[in-house]
Design an enzyme around this catalytic site. Structure first.
Site, PDB file in Angstrom:
ATOM      1  N   GLU A  27       0.841  -1.190   0.000  1.00 45.45           N
ATOM      2  CA  GLU A  27       0.000   0.000   0.000  1.00 45.45           C
ATOM      3  C   GLU A  27       0.874   1.237   0.000  1.00 45.45           C
ATOM      4  O   GLU A  27       1.921   1.235   0.660  1.00 45.45           O
ATOM      5  CB  GLU A  27      -0.932  -0.007   1.217  1.00 45.45           C
ATOM      6  CG  GLU A  27      -1.945  -1.128   1.132  1.00 45.45           C
ATOM      7  CD  GLU A  27      -2.879  -1.215   2.334  1.00 45.45           C
ATOM      8  OE1 GLU A  27      -2.621  -0.564   3.367  1.00 45.45           O
ATOM      9  OE2 GLU A  27      -3.871  -1.935   2.236  1.00 45.45           O
ATOM     10  N   HIS A  86      -7.176   1.684   1.070  1.00 46.89           N
ATOM     11  CA  HIS A  86      -7.252   1.401   2.503  1.00 46.89           C
ATOM     12  C   HIS A  86      -7.344   2.718   3.270  1.00 46.89           C
ATOM     13  O   HIS A  86      -6.403   3.483   3.325  1.00 46.89           O
ATOM     14  CB  HIS A  86      -6.019   0.612   2.936  1.00 46.89           C
ATOM     15  CG  HIS A  86      -6.053   0.193   4.362  1.00 46.89           C
ATOM     16  ND1 HIS A  86      -4.968  -0.306   4.997  1.00 46.89           N
ATOM     17  CD2 HIS A  86      -7.036   0.192   5.285  1.00 46.89           C
ATOM     18  CE1 HIS A  86      -5.271  -0.592   6.257  1.00 46.89           C
ATOM     19  NE2 HIS A  86      -6.525  -0.290   6.439  1.00 46.89           N
TER      20      HIS A  86
END
Length: 169
Positions: free
Chosen positions: A97, A115
């Site tokens: 990420e 996220h």
């Protein structure tokens, strides 16, 4: 709705209180209509859902992972979604990420979002408030409500642990 779940740290009494039937992971994979993940990423939980587990699932299952990237094998999930072996997946966590490429991007039966975790202003205020309240509780001699990276301890075990290891008294 019937709730089934797997958690090696939750007592039967706590599960009963939540009206959740504790079962094996295999049973969850075979019976659940919706599977949501709420576990940390550890060597034991990495790829806990792969091709073998996806093959056990009903074709109508929907999987939701907002816990940690790496819990579901992305290649196996993409293959199962593409072949319509499962109905759908909603994912907002990825092994790397921020995520800019994924096999799940563009699949009609996959919902993918960045996220967000505790990224909202409201979540930050709540988290800061919770931490401050716990600090005050500890200074008052009370047990903290939460701990980072600690397993769940059922409330009925707290007096035993306090006796064995001492408390904040």
């Amino acid at each position: 709705m019937k709730l089934i779940g797997y958690d090696p740290y939750v007592s039967q009494a706590h599960a009963d209180n939540l009206q959740v039937e504790l079962v094996s992971l295999e049973r969850i994979y075979k019976e659940a209509d919706f599977i949501t993940l709420h576990v940390p990423l550890t060597p034991q939980s990495k790829d806990m859902i792969g091709a073998k587990e996806l093959d056990m699932m009903k074709p109508t299952v929907r999987i939701i992972n907002t816990a940690r990237g790496g819990l579901i094998n992305e290649e196996a999930l993409a293959a199962a979604l593409t072949a319509k072996k499962i109905t759908g997946a909603a994912i907002d966590v990825f092994p790397q990420e921020p995520c800019t490429t994924s096999l799940l991007f563009g699949l009609e039966n996959a919902i993918v979002t960045p996220h967000l975790g505790a990224s909202t202003a409201e979540a930050q205020v709540i988290a800061a408030s919770d931490v401050a309240e716990q600090i005050v509780d500890v200074f008052k001699g009370l047990q903290p409500k939460y701990a980072i990276n600690a397993p769940f301890v059922p409330p009925e075990m707290m007096p035993i642990l306090k006796t064995l290891y001492g408390g904040c008294d």
